[in-house]
Design a protein around this motif. Structure first.
Motif, PDB file in Angstrom:
ATOM      1  N   GLU A   1     -65.846  12.522 -25.285  1.00 21.88           N
ATOM      2  CA  GLU A   1     -65.556  13.168 -24.007  1.00 21.88           C
ATOM      3  C   GLU A   1     -65.802  12.208 -22.843  1.00 21.88           C
ATOM      4  O   GLU A   1     -65.038  12.188 -21.867  1.00 21.88           O
ATOM      5  CB  GLU A   1     -66.417  14.422 -23.845  1.00 21.88           C
ATOM      6  CG  GLU A   1     -66.075  15.537 -24.824  1.00 21.88           C
ATOM      7  CD  GLU A   1     -66.996  16.732 -24.658  1.00 21.88           C
ATOM      8  OE1 GLU A   1     -67.816  16.708 -23.692  1.00 21.88           O
ATOM      9  OE2 GLU A   1     -66.907  17.666 -25.472  1.00 21.88           O
ATOM     10  N   ILE A   2     -66.869  11.403 -22.944  1.00 21.27           N
ATOM     11  CA  ILE A   2     -67.173  10.435 -21.881  1.00 21.27           C
ATOM     12  C   ILE A   2     -66.043   9.411 -21.763  1.00 21.27           C
ATOM     13  O   ILE A   2     -65.616   9.057 -20.657  1.00 21.27           O
ATOM     14  CB  ILE A   2     -68.514   9.732 -22.189  1.00 21.27           C
ATOM     15  CG1 ILE A   2     -69.669  10.723 -22.062  1.00 21.27           C
ATOM     16  CG2 ILE A   2     -68.732   8.533 -21.277  1.00 21.27           C
ATOM     17  CD1 ILE A   2     -70.990  10.190 -22.580  1.00 21.27           C
ATOM     18  N   ILE A   3     -65.570   8.927 -22.910  1.00 18.34           N
ATOM     19  CA  ILE A   3     -64.500   7.935 -22.895  1.00 18.34           C
ATOM     20  C   ILE A   3     -63.225   8.534 -22.308  1.00 18.34           C
ATOM     21  O   ILE A   3     -62.549   7.915 -21.478  1.00 18.34           O
ATOM     22  CB  ILE A   3     -64.255   7.403 -24.323  1.00 18.34           C
ATOM     23  CG1 ILE A   3     -65.489   6.652 -24.826  1.00 18.34           C
ATOM     24  CG2 ILE A   3     -63.034   6.484 -24.363  1.00 18.34           C
ATOM     25  CD1 ILE A   3     -65.404   6.231 -26.278  1.00 18.34           C
ATOM     26  N   ASP A   4     -62.909   9.770 -22.715  1.00 18.40           N
ATOM     27  CA  ASP A   4     -61.669  10.404 -22.242  1.00 18.40           C
ATOM     28  C   ASP A   4     -61.753  10.769 -20.769  1.00 18.40           C
ATOM     29  O   ASP A   4     -60.779  10.600 -20.019  1.00 18.40           O
ATOM     30  CB  ASP A   4     -61.375  11.659 -23.073  1.00 18.40           C
ATOM     31  CG  ASP A   4     -61.033  11.319 -24.528  1.00 18.40           C
ATOM     32  OD1 ASP A   4     -60.661  10.155 -24.790  1.00 18.40           O
ATOM     33  OD2 ASP A   4     -61.157  12.214 -25.400  1.00 18.40           O
TER      34      ASP A   4
ATOM     35  N   ASN B   1     -70.581  -1.148 -25.838  1.00 16.26           N
ATOM     36  CA  ASN B   1     -69.463  -1.441 -24.935  1.00 16.26           C
ATOM     37  C   ASN B   1     -69.265  -0.334 -23.915  1.00 16.26           C
ATOM     38  O   ASN B   1     -69.041  -0.592 -22.721  1.00 16.26           O
ATOM     39  CB  ASN B   1     -68.176  -1.628 -25.748  1.00 16.26           C
ATOM     40  CG  ASN B   1     -68.205  -2.875 -26.604  1.00 16.26           C
ATOM     41  OD1 ASN B   1     -68.919  -3.828 -26.291  1.00 16.26           O
ATOM     42  ND2 ASN B   1     -67.453  -2.882 -27.686  1.00 16.26           N
ATOM     43  N   VAL B   2     -69.352   0.928 -24.366  1.00 20.22           N
ATOM     44  CA  VAL B   2     -69.220   2.056 -23.449  1.00 20.22           C
ATOM     45  C   VAL B   2     -70.363   2.051 -22.436  1.00 20.22           C
ATOM     46  O   VAL B   2     -70.158   2.302 -21.240  1.00 20.22           O
ATOM     47  CB  VAL B   2     -69.194   3.381 -24.234  1.00 20.22           C
ATOM     48  CG1 VAL B   2     -69.252   4.576 -23.284  1.00 20.22           C
ATOM     49  CG2 VAL B   2     -67.950   3.454 -25.122  1.00 20.22           C
TER      50      VAL B   2
ATOM     51  N   ASP C   1     -69.252  13.426 -30.468  1.00 22.59           N
ATOM     52  CA  ASP C   1     -68.242  14.210 -29.750  1.00 22.59           C
ATOM     53  C   ASP C   1     -68.415  14.046 -28.238  1.00 22.59           C
ATOM     54  O   ASP C   1     -67.434  13.938 -27.490  1.00 22.59           O
ATOM     55  CB  ASP C   1     -68.345  15.687 -30.134  1.00 22.59           C
ATOM     56  CG  ASP C   1     -67.941  15.938 -31.598  1.00 22.59           C
ATOM     57  OD1 ASP C   1     -67.217  15.078 -32.158  1.00 22.59           O
ATOM     58  OD2 ASP C   1     -68.358  16.968 -32.159  1.00 22.59           O
ATOM     59  N   SER C   2     -69.676  14.020 -27.808  1.00 19.61           N
ATOM     60  CA  SER C   2     -69.948  13.834 -26.374  1.00 19.61           C
ATOM     61  C   SER C   2     -69.476  12.456 -25.924  1.00 19.61           C
ATOM     62  O   SER C   2     -68.958  12.301 -24.805  1.00 19.61           O
ATOM     63  CB  SER C   2     -71.435  13.999 -26.096  1.00 19.61           C
ATOM     64  OG  SER C   2     -71.883  15.302 -26.445  1.00 19.61           O
ATOM     65  N   LEU C   3     -69.671  11.449 -26.772  1.00 17.82           N
ATOM     66  CA  LEU C   3     -69.213  10.100 -26.429  1.00 17.82           C
ATOM     67  C   LEU C   3     -67.701  10.067 -26.257  1.00 17.82           C
ATOM     68  O   LEU C   3     -67.186   9.423 -25.333  1.00 17.82           O
ATOM     69  CB  LEU C   3     -69.646   9.116 -27.515  1.00 17.82           C
ATOM     70  CG  LEU C   3     -69.241   7.662 -27.280  1.00 17.82           C
ATOM     71  CD1 LEU C   3     -70.021   7.076 -26.106  1.00 17.82           C
ATOM     72  CD2 LEU C   3     -69.492   6.826 -28.538  1.00 17.82           C
TER      73      LEU C   3
ATOM     74  N   THR D   1     -77.794   6.405 -24.702  1.00 19.04           N
ATOM     75  CA  THR D   1     -79.190   6.101 -25.049  1.00 19.04           C
ATOM     76  C   THR D   1     -79.592   6.818 -26.331  1.00 19.04           C
ATOM     77  O   THR D   1     -80.188   6.224 -27.242  1.00 19.04           O
ATOM     78  CB  THR D   1     -80.128   6.504 -23.909  1.00 19.04           C
ATOM     79  OG1 THR D   1     -79.794   5.759 -22.731  1.00 19.04           O
ATOM     80  CG2 THR D   1     -81.576   6.242 -24.278  1.00 19.04           C
ATOM     81  N   ALA D   2     -79.242   8.101 -26.417  1.00 19.59           N
ATOM     82  CA  ALA D   2     -79.596   8.884 -27.607  1.00 19.59           C
ATOM     83  C   ALA D   2     -78.891   8.342 -28.853  1.00 19.59           C
ATOM     84  O   ALA D   2     -79.486   8.249 -29.934  1.00 19.59           O
ATOM     85  CB  ALA D   2     -79.229  10.349 -27.381  1.00 19.59           C
ATOM     86  N   LEU D   3     -77.617   7.973 -28.705  1.00 20.56           N
ATOM     87  CA  LEU D   3     -76.864   7.449 -29.848  1.00 20.56           C
ATOM     88  C   LEU D   3     -77.421   6.109 -30.321  1.00 20.56           C
ATOM     89  O   LEU D   3     -77.558   5.861 -31.516  1.00 20.56           O
ATOM     90  CB  LEU D   3     -75.386   7.302 -29.475  1.00 20.56           C
ATOM     91  CG  LEU D   3     -74.500   8.523 -29.695  1.00 20.56           C
ATOM     92  CD1 LEU D   3     -73.148   8.328 -29.036  1.00 20.56           C
ATOM     93  CD2 LEU D   3     -74.338   8.823 -31.168  1.00 20.56           C
ATOM     94  N   LEU D   4     -77.755   5.241 -29.370  1.00 20.36           N
ATOM     95  CA  LEU D   4     -78.244   3.906 -29.732  1.00 20.36           C
ATOM     96  C   LEU D   4     -79.629   3.958 -30.350  1.00 20.36           C
ATOM     97  O   LEU D   4     -79.979   3.096 -31.158  1.00 20.36           O
ATOM     98  CB  LEU D   4     -78.234   2.997 -28.498  1.00 20.36           C
ATOM     99  CG  LEU D   4     -76.827   2.638 -27.996  1.00 20.36           C
ATOM    100  CD1 LEU D   4     -76.894   1.922 -26.658  1.00 20.36           C
ATOM    101  CD2 LEU D   4     -76.107   1.753 -29.018  1.00 20.36           C
TER     102      LEU D   4
END
Length: 700
Positions: free
Chosen positions: A40-43, A70-71, A36-38, A56-59
């Motif tokens: 928000e970052i994209i938007d 990519n992001v 969800d945070s990702l 970093t946390a997601l990867l």
């Protein structure tokens, strides 16, 4: 309960199971929150430390989530690297390299991490390629078969070679070092396919400065190395594949089997190939009018529903165009390409068609064809050549091909090629005797024999012996490797078909192209041969009768290339649907008894005809025997077919539901005891159905 590697799995207590499930639920909630945070970052297009920490946390939880990579690159480019000086930028890239390496230690087989590492290096001002080589060497020490690492290593070597492009000695020294590295890894584990593959890419560089004597010695050393690996572990495929690469294969060329006329009014010309091809350029068709060569208008189409690819191509004269006493067809090497392997014609070919005499009683062409019903097929063509190419240069027939082994090959001699194949065949035979149930030696022996067959006359006794042995080898593979049975059966089908149709083609000996023999059979019996398909249906275009009873054929699509066939027996096969019948213009009788046709729609599918000016059946009549198919048991009785083909013309399709055997039995019983005896031979639950004939009216 068995766990991994045969170890018994310990049952969890209810308390442990509950704790584990609660922990997993927490991890899932955390991961969903990060996603969800990702979003928000994209938007919001945030490019700060918080955004970078989220990626970093997601990867770390899922390094193969390529969208996050990519992001992350976008955050770096538009945030941290935007306006940064070279020193700052390199510091950012170095930090990324450390982050990737940390994750690679946990998951060294992630495409996206290796890709991100390349991106960092390619954008750095002063990348340390030598340091990268040392890094990837450490990864290959941990897992020498990690193909990601090997691919990355080749990438690093290319970058180092680009830096040293002016220093050829250094490049050659590096190639030798890499070659020695593969030797080390192969000696540690013969099953390292990546090391074998890398070795093959390096031989060319090393051979550039070798003498012929040095090349000969080097290639023998390679054969010795691979034999050591094969005898150590004959069941491993890596060394066998390298062995096949060392031996090499002759280049595959497309052959034009012949050219034939099927109609004079309008003119329709057939050109036949030995494989499925796609046209790059329409073949040139010209005619002589008043001693002047003029283009003849028309269109080339392949047989079948897809007229853009095929092994049989038909030229149809355009309405209103006129042709003279001769028509010439010129096919250049670049006009076609093979659909599967991208192969090309060995040379340009020209056919001259004699069109002055159109009296069927007088024509007796090279293939001695006679008119058959409304479908005409006779050969009034002859090959002429060599011919000038489009650029005016002479495109001569190629009489020999280079027998490639590797880049170290020092001889193009056919005798040397035969000697190599015979030597390697003898060596593999020894291993087959030692390991009779090992599939890889048997497969390689079959391949070597097939290559050896290409060096001899195709109609020789030796060729027949090779064919028979290769067929036996496929049958043995079917028995010892049932998981790949279909592949071996298809290969066996190809070998059997080649053997049974040798008389249809000329003995090309060492000529690069094959063509139809002067005498063509009218009938061919391929029953009970274990065929799964018809590999080269264009070979059969001159047949009147084809018997394929009691095989394992699953499709009737090959019938579209049998332009002249009248009767086909496909009883006792594995056919589930009729296909291609509408493109066989001479077909009058087809039996598909004892197959797997389950629905009436699967019968109808075979009679959907060409439209829009393509070839179609006009005034034809087809008798189809469907006895002992599920469709008869499921449906039974008479059918009134939908009127689906309004623009085809009058076409008769006679469907006989009962088997031919049953019909003959009934006739014999009636003759002996009268019509009342019929009821006594029917099983309970069945009923007699009459033969149904349906006429399709085009409404013309």
């Amino acid at each position: 309960m068995e766990g991994r590697h045969g170890q018994k799995k310990k049952a969890e207590s209810p308390e442990v199971l509950k704790a584990r499930q609660e922990h997993e639920a927490v991890l899932v909630r955390e991961y969903c929150g990060l996603k969800d945070s990702l979003k928000e970052i994209i938007d919001s297009k945030k490019r700060d430390n918080d955004a970078l920490r989220t990626t970093t946390a997601l990867l770390r939880k899922g390094p193969d989530y390529y969208t996050v990579w990519n992001v992350r690159r976008t955050i770096l480019q538009e945030g941290f690297l935007n306006g940064a000086d070279s020193a700052t930028a390199d510091k950012v890239y170095t930090g990324e390299l450390e982050f990737v390496q940390e994750n690679l230690n946990l998951n060294p087989k992630s495409y996206w991490m290796w890709n991100h590492r390349r991106w960092c290096l390619e954008h750095m001002n002063q990348p340390r390629w030598d340091k990268e080589l040392a890094t990837v060497s450490k990864f290959l020490e941990l897992d020498a078969r990690n193909f990601h690492g090997w691919d990355y290593r080749r990438y690093i070597i290319r970058q180092l070679d680009l830096q040293d492009k002016a220093a050829s000695d250094r490049i050659l020294e590096r190639a030798q070092s890499e070659f020695d590295f593969t030797s080390t890894k192969i000696s540690q584990n013969f099953s390292n396919y990546s090391a074998w593959h890398n070795r093959s890419t390096l031989l060319g560089k090393l051979a550039e400065d070798m003498t012929d004597e040095e090349k000969g010695l080097a290639i023998e050393n390679e054969f010795d190395l691979v034999k050591n690996a094969i005898y150590t572990d004959p069941a491993d495929q890596s060394a066998w594949l390298y062995d096949l690469w060392l031996i090499g294969r002759e280049e595959r060329s497309i052959s034009i089997l012949g050219s034939t006329v099927i109609s004079f009014n309008p003119l329709e010309i057939v050109v036949t190939f030995d494989e499925t091809v796609k046209l790059r350029n329409p073949f040139t068709v010209s005619t002589m009018l008043d001693h002047v060569a003029l283009p003849l208008d028309g269109e080339w189409r392949a047989t079948g529903s897809d007229s853009s690819i095929g092994s049989i191509w038909i030229f149809q004269q355009a309405p209103g165009s006129v042709y003279g006493p001769t028509v010439e067809i010129v096919i250049f090497s670049d006009d076609v390409c093979g659909v599967r392997g991208g192969s090309k014609l060995a040379s340009a070919t020209c056919f001259e068609l004699e069109t002055l005499d159109q009296n069927l009683d007088n024509i007796s062409g090279r293939l001695e064809r006679l008119p058959i019903g409304q479908n005409l097929m006779y050969d009034v063509s002859r090959r002429i050549g060599p011919i000038p190419g489009p650029d005016g240069t002479l495109d001569t027939q190629r009489t020999d091909s280079k027998h490639l082994v590797t880049s170290l090959t020092v001889s193009d001699s056919l005798q040397d090629r035969m000697a190599l194949l015979e030597r390697e065949t003898a060596a593999v035979r020894e291993l087959v005797e030692l390991e009779p149930d090992c599939k890889w030696p048997i497969q390689i022996l079959s391949t070597l024999l097939s290559e050896l067959r290409k060096t001899i006359s195709i109609h020789s006794a030796q060729a027949k012996q090779i064919d028979d042995e290769c067929i036996e080898l496929q049958e043995k593979l079917i028995s010892i490797d049932p998981l790949r049975q279909e592949r071996y059966e298809d290969r066996r089908t190809q070998l059997v078909f080649d053997r049974e149709t040798l008389h249809i083609i000329k003995d090309s000996k060492r000529f690069p192209e094959i063509e139809f023999a002067n005498q063509q059979p009218r009938d061919l019996d391929l029953s009970m041969r274990g065929l799964t398909h018809i590999p080269i249906s264009s070979y059969l275009m001159h047949l009147h009768t084809l018997n394929l009873d009691s095989n394992s054929i699953t499709s009737t699509r090959f019938l579209r290339n049998l332009l002249n066939v009248r009767r086909v027996n496909l009883s006792n096969n594995l056919i589930e649907q009729l296909e291609g019948l509408q493109h066989a213009p001479s077909l009058g009788f087809l039996t598909v008894e004892n197959n797997l046709i389950g629905k009436w729609e699967d019968v109808v599918a075979g009679f959907v005809f060409w439209r829009d000016g393509k070839l179609s059946r006009t005034g034809g009549h087809v008798r189809v025997l469907l006895g002992n198919n599920p469709v008869v048991e499921n449906e039974g009785g008479e059918y009134v077919l939908e009127k689906r083909w309004e623009d085809v013309g009058e076409v008769g399709v006679e469907i006989q539901w009962k088997s031919e055997e049953q019909r003959l039995t009934e006739e014999a019983l009636i003759a002996a005891e009268g019509a009342d005896a019929i009821g006594r031979i029917h099983l309970e639950g069945t009923r007699r159905v009459s033969t149904t004939t349906v006429e399709f009216d085009a409404g013309h």
